[in-house]
Design an enzyme around this catalytic site. Structure first.
Site, PDB file in Angstrom:
ATOM      1  N   PRO A  11       0.851  -1.195   0.000  1.00 44.40           N
ATOM      2  CA  PRO A  11       0.000   0.000   0.000  1.00 44.40           C
ATOM      3  C   PRO A  11       0.884   1.242   0.000  1.00 44.40           C
ATOM      4  O   PRO A  11       1.840   1.319   0.766  1.00 44.40           O
ATOM      5  CB  PRO A  11      -0.762  -0.116   1.331  1.00 44.40           C
ATOM      6  CG  PRO A  11       0.092  -0.979   2.203  1.00 44.40           C
ATOM      7  CD  PRO A  11       0.821  -1.913   1.291  1.00 44.40           C
ATOM      8  N   MET A  12       0.582   2.188  -0.881  1.00 40.80           N
ATOM      9  CA  MET A  12       1.346   3.445  -0.902  1.00 40.80           C
ATOM     10  C   MET A  12       0.377   4.599  -1.128  1.00 40.80           C
ATOM     11  O   MET A  12      -0.225   4.721  -2.206  1.00 40.80           O
ATOM     12  CB  MET A  12       2.425   3.408  -1.987  1.00 40.80           C
ATOM     13  CG  MET A  12       3.591   2.491  -1.646  1.00 40.80           C
ATOM     14  SD  MET A  12       4.885   2.495  -2.888  1.00 40.80           S
ATOM     15  CE  MET A  12       4.144   1.478  -4.168  1.00 40.80           C
ATOM     16  N   CYS A  96       2.474   2.972   9.894  1.00 32.47           N
ATOM     17  CA  CYS A  96       2.700   4.281   9.259  1.00 32.47           C
ATOM     18  C   CYS A  96       3.375   5.241  10.254  1.00 32.47           C
ATOM     19  O   CYS A  96       2.851   5.488  11.336  1.00 32.47           O
ATOM     20  CB  CYS A  96       1.381   4.871   8.772  1.00 32.47           C
ATOM     21  SG  CYS A  96       1.635   6.478   7.986  1.00 32.47           S
ATOM     22  N   LYS A 136      -0.271  -4.813   8.829  1.00 30.88           N
ATOM     23  CA  LYS A 136       1.042  -4.416   8.286  1.00 30.88           C
ATOM     24  C   LYS A 136       1.743  -3.597   9.356  1.00 30.88           C
ATOM     25  O   LYS A 136       1.182  -2.617   9.854  1.00 30.88           O
ATOM     26  CB  LYS A 136       0.872  -3.619   7.004  1.00 30.88           C
ATOM     27  CG  LYS A 136       2.203  -3.199   6.406  1.00 30.88           C
ATOM     28  CD  LYS A 136       2.016  -2.748   4.964  1.00 30.88           C
ATOM     29  CE  LYS A 136       3.322  -2.251   4.359  1.00 30.88           C
ATOM     30  NZ  LYS A 136       3.673  -0.906   4.802  1.00 30.88           N
ATOM     31  N   ASN A 193       8.631  -7.302   3.810  1.00 33.39           N
ATOM     32  CA  ASN A 193       8.533  -6.016   3.109  1.00 33.39           C
ATOM     33  C   ASN A 193       9.759  -5.160   3.425  1.00 33.39           C
ATOM     34  O   ASN A 193      10.239  -5.141   4.547  1.00 33.39           O
ATOM     35  CB  ASN A 193       7.242  -5.297   3.525  1.00 33.39           C
ATOM     36  CG  ASN A 193       7.163  -3.880   2.979  1.00 33.39           C
ATOM     37  OD1 ASN A 193       7.062  -2.924   3.744  1.00 33.39           O
ATOM     38  ND2 ASN A 193       7.213  -3.737   1.683  1.00 33.39           N
ATOM     39  N   GLY A 194      10.190  -4.421   2.407  1.00 33.29           N
ATOM     40  CA  GLY A 194      11.291  -3.478   2.573  1.00 33.29           C
ATOM     41  C   GLY A 194      12.456  -3.810   1.659  1.00 33.29           C
ATOM     42  O   GLY A 194      13.111  -4.839   1.833  1.00 33.29           O
ATOM     43  N   ASP A 195      12.664  -2.953   0.635  1.00 36.38           N
ATOM     44  CA  ASP A 195      13.842  -3.045  -0.255  1.00 36.38           C
ATOM     45  C   ASP A 195      13.883  -4.326  -1.071  1.00 36.38           C
ATOM     46  O   ASP A 195      14.974  -4.767  -1.461  1.00 36.38           O
ATOM     47  CB  ASP A 195      15.157  -2.918   0.536  1.00 36.38           C
ATOM     48  CG  ASP A 195      15.271  -1.615   1.312  1.00 36.38           C
ATOM     49  OD1 ASP A 195      14.459  -0.699   1.050  1.00 36.38           O
ATOM     50  OD2 ASP A 195      16.157  -1.516   2.179  1.00 36.38           O
ATOM     51  N   ARG A 217       8.288   0.487  -3.437  1.00 32.89           N
ATOM     52  CA  ARG A 217       8.922   1.497  -4.287  1.00 32.89           C
ATOM     53  C   ARG A 217       9.518   0.949  -5.575  1.00 32.89           C
ATOM     54  O   ARG A 217       9.643   1.703  -6.548  1.00 32.89           O
ATOM     55  CB  ARG A 217       9.968   2.263  -3.460  1.00 32.89           C
ATOM     56  CG  ARG A 217       9.305   3.172  -2.425  1.00 32.89           C
ATOM     57  CD  ARG A 217      10.281   3.641  -1.384  1.00 32.89           C
ATOM     58  NE  ARG A 217      10.780   2.506  -0.613  1.00 32.89           N
ATOM     59  CZ  ARG A 217      11.743   2.578   0.289  1.00 32.89           C
ATOM     60  NH1 ARG A 217      12.318   3.737   0.517  1.00 32.89           N
ATOM     61  NH2 ARG A 217      12.130   1.513   0.966  1.00 32.89           N
TER      62      ARG A 217
HETATM   63  C1  LIG Z   1       4.900   7.263  -0.839  1.00 31.65           C
HETATM   64  C2  LIG Z   1       4.654   6.122   0.095  1.00 31.65           C
HETATM   65  C3  LIG Z   1       3.394   5.936   0.626  1.00 31.65           C
HETATM   66  C4  LIG Z   1       3.162   4.879   1.523  1.00 31.65           C
HETATM   67  N1  LIG Z   1       1.901   4.686   2.002  1.00 31.65           N
HETATM   68  C5  LIG Z   1       1.654   3.629   2.809  1.00 31.65           C
HETATM   69  C6  LIG Z   1       0.333   3.326   3.229  1.00 31.65           C
HETATM   70  O1  LIG Z   1      -0.650   3.987   2.851  1.00 31.65           O
HETATM   71  N2  LIG Z   1       0.167   2.279   4.085  1.00 31.65           N
HETATM   72  C7  LIG Z   1       1.232   1.499   4.503  1.00 31.65           C
HETATM   73  O2  LIG Z   1       1.039   0.557   5.266  1.00 31.65           O
HETATM   74  N3  LIG Z   1       2.479   1.740   4.073  1.00 31.65           N
HETATM   75  C8  LIG Z   1       2.704   2.769   3.243  1.00 31.65           C
HETATM   76  N4  LIG Z   1       3.962   2.978   2.765  1.00 31.65           N
HETATM   77  C9  LIG Z   1       5.037   2.015   3.112  1.00 31.65           C
HETATM   78  C10 LIG Z   1       5.145   0.920   2.040  1.00 31.65           C
HETATM   79  O3  LIG Z   1       3.967   0.145   2.001  1.00 31.65           O
HETATM   80  C11 LIG Z   1       6.335  -0.005   2.318  1.00 31.65           C
HETATM   81  O4  LIG Z   1       6.189  -0.545   3.600  1.00 31.65           O
HETATM   82  C12 LIG Z   1       7.678   0.711   2.236  1.00 31.65           C
HETATM   83  O5  LIG Z   1       7.754   1.541   1.100  1.00 31.65           O
HETATM   84  C13 LIG Z   1       8.843  -0.295   2.227  1.00 31.65           C
HETATM   85  O6  LIG Z   1       8.728  -1.192   1.141  1.00 31.65           O
HETATM   86  P1  LIG Z   1       9.572  -0.973  -0.232  1.00 31.65           P
HETATM   87  O7  LIG Z   1      11.036  -0.894   0.157  1.00 31.65           O
HETATM   88  O8  LIG Z   1       9.269  -2.163  -1.059  1.00 31.65           O
HETATM   89  O9  LIG Z   1       9.114   0.325  -0.823  1.00 31.65           O
HETATM   90  C14 LIG Z   1       4.222   4.022   1.885  1.00 31.65           C
HETATM   91  C15 LIG Z   1       5.484   4.208   1.328  1.00 31.65           C
HETATM   92  C16 LIG Z   1       5.714   5.239   0.439  1.00 31.65           C
HETATM   93  C17 LIG Z   1       7.092   5.402  -0.152  1.00 31.65           C
END
Ligand SMILES: Cc1cc2nc3c(=O)[nH]c(=O)nc-3n(C[C@H](O)[C@H](O)[C@H](O)COP(=O)(O)O)c2cc1C
Length: 306
Positions: A11-12, A96, A136, A193-195, A217
């Site tokens: 979710p983003m 969050c 999450k 989750n993460g990177d 991302r």
């Molecule tokens: C712009 C942005 C918005 C995000 N919004 C949410 C969200 O609405 N809910 C949530 O649980 N995590 C949110 N996240 C966190 C991501 O879901 C994820 O945990 C985090 O980016 C790490 O994973 P990645 O390295 O694959 O990006 C957000 C991250 C970014 C960068």
């Protein structure tokens, strides 16, 4: 490698809206998607500024809707509304870190500090719906309080189906590298989750006992990323994807809001390409749909298909 349904798009907020999810589905019809986080208050009160939170999800395949809040009863109400709107599962945001959510609202990552309330919310939401409920979260509030495992046990006792674990603390935000603990002895499935960006990353998560991976991302400007990992598929005709994504954004938000909203996507799609910064500067000035389409077509060296 994991089954496709065990690949999750993270979710983003401001990104994983319906148009972006539609684009991802063109490459990965069977993966699991999670919506942007939705406030339980705005859902319950039908907040006038959040009309797009009232999407229906029936036609979206395996999709979870993520809610955040600090009131168990309101969270349960929100979960019921989303179940009625076609969500396949409900995800509770307990990670969050942004102050508006984690400190001012006492929700999101704050629930890692208040396990009692976290448990009440989980149990209320699980009781409220017939579909699965997931959580999450992060490793913990800060480096001194990495008590994710305790929260996982509470989740398991509360009837939560699985937990997505972002390998950073609230204090780390998005900085530093994600750390993924071994989860082999957890009582419910844990999603890493993460990177996570590559086949090797995914294999490493399998070896650590995770039940799936959640990718955020790495999807920006690359909605085909999971298909690339699972099937080695990298599309050639990027300009058509960009224009198609723009059309979906405009269909959904209208031209007036959609054109400025698409600027960030245009920047991500073009990142690393020659002339990308000049393209970004130009796109940021554009307010007209046709002009934006022409600019995109020109940048990718094609004739506009409009
Ligand atoms: C712009 C942005 C918005 C995000 N919004 C949410 C969200 O609405 N809910 C949530 O649980 N995590 C949110 N996240 C966190 C991501 O879901 C994820 O945990 C985090 O980016 C790490 O994973 P990645 O390295 O694959 O990006 C957000 C991250 C970014 C960068």
């Amino acid at each position: 490698m994991f089954e496709k349904k065990n690949f999750f798009v993270a979710p983003m907020a401001g990104i994983t809206d319906r148009p972006f999810r539609q684009i991802i589905r063109q490459f990965s019809p069977d993966v699991s998607l999670v919506t942007e986080m939705i406030s339980c208050h705005s859902l319950k009160e039908q907040h006038k500024n959040c009309p797009r939170n009232f999407d229906r999800y029936d036609d979206e395949g395996n999709i979870g809707t993520q809610i955040f809040g600090a009131n168990a009863e309101l969270m349960a109400d929100a979960a019921r509304i989303l179940q009625d709107n076609g969500a396949k599962w409900i995800d509770i945001n307990m990670g969050c870190p942004v102050p508006k959510v984690a400190t001012r609202a006492g929700a999101g990552a704050f629930l890692m500090k208040n396990h009692k309330l976290a448990g009440e919310i989980m149990r209320a939401v699980v009781r409220a719906v017939d579909i699965p409920v997931t959580v999450k979260t992060r490793l913990g509030w800060d480096a001194e309080h990495c008590d994710w495992r305790e929260l996982v046990d509470i989740a398991a006792d509360s009837g939560v189906a699985s937990v997505a674990l972002h390998g950073r603390t609230r204090a780390a935000g998005y900085t530093g590298v994600a750390i993924h603990p071994d989860v082999s002895d957890c009582p419910i499935p844990i999603i890493a989750n993460g990177d996570i960006k590559t086949v090797d990353d995914v294999r490493q998560m399998e070896n650590l006992g995770y039940a799936g991976v959640m990718i955020g991302r790495a999807m920006l400007g690359a909605p085909w990323k999971i298909a690339e990992i699972t099937d080695g598929k990298v599309p050639q005709n990027i300009v058509n994807i960009v224009l198609n994504h723009l059309d979906l954004v405009i269909d959904y938000y209208g031209s007036r809001s959609g054109v400025p909203l698409f600027r960030k996507h245009a920047a991500w799609y073009s990142a690393g390409m020659s002339g990308a910064s000049a393209f970004r500067v130009a796109v940021n000035q554009i307010t007209d749909e046709k002009e934006l389409k022409d600019k995109i077509s020109e940048f990718w060296g094609c004739v506009a298909k409009i």
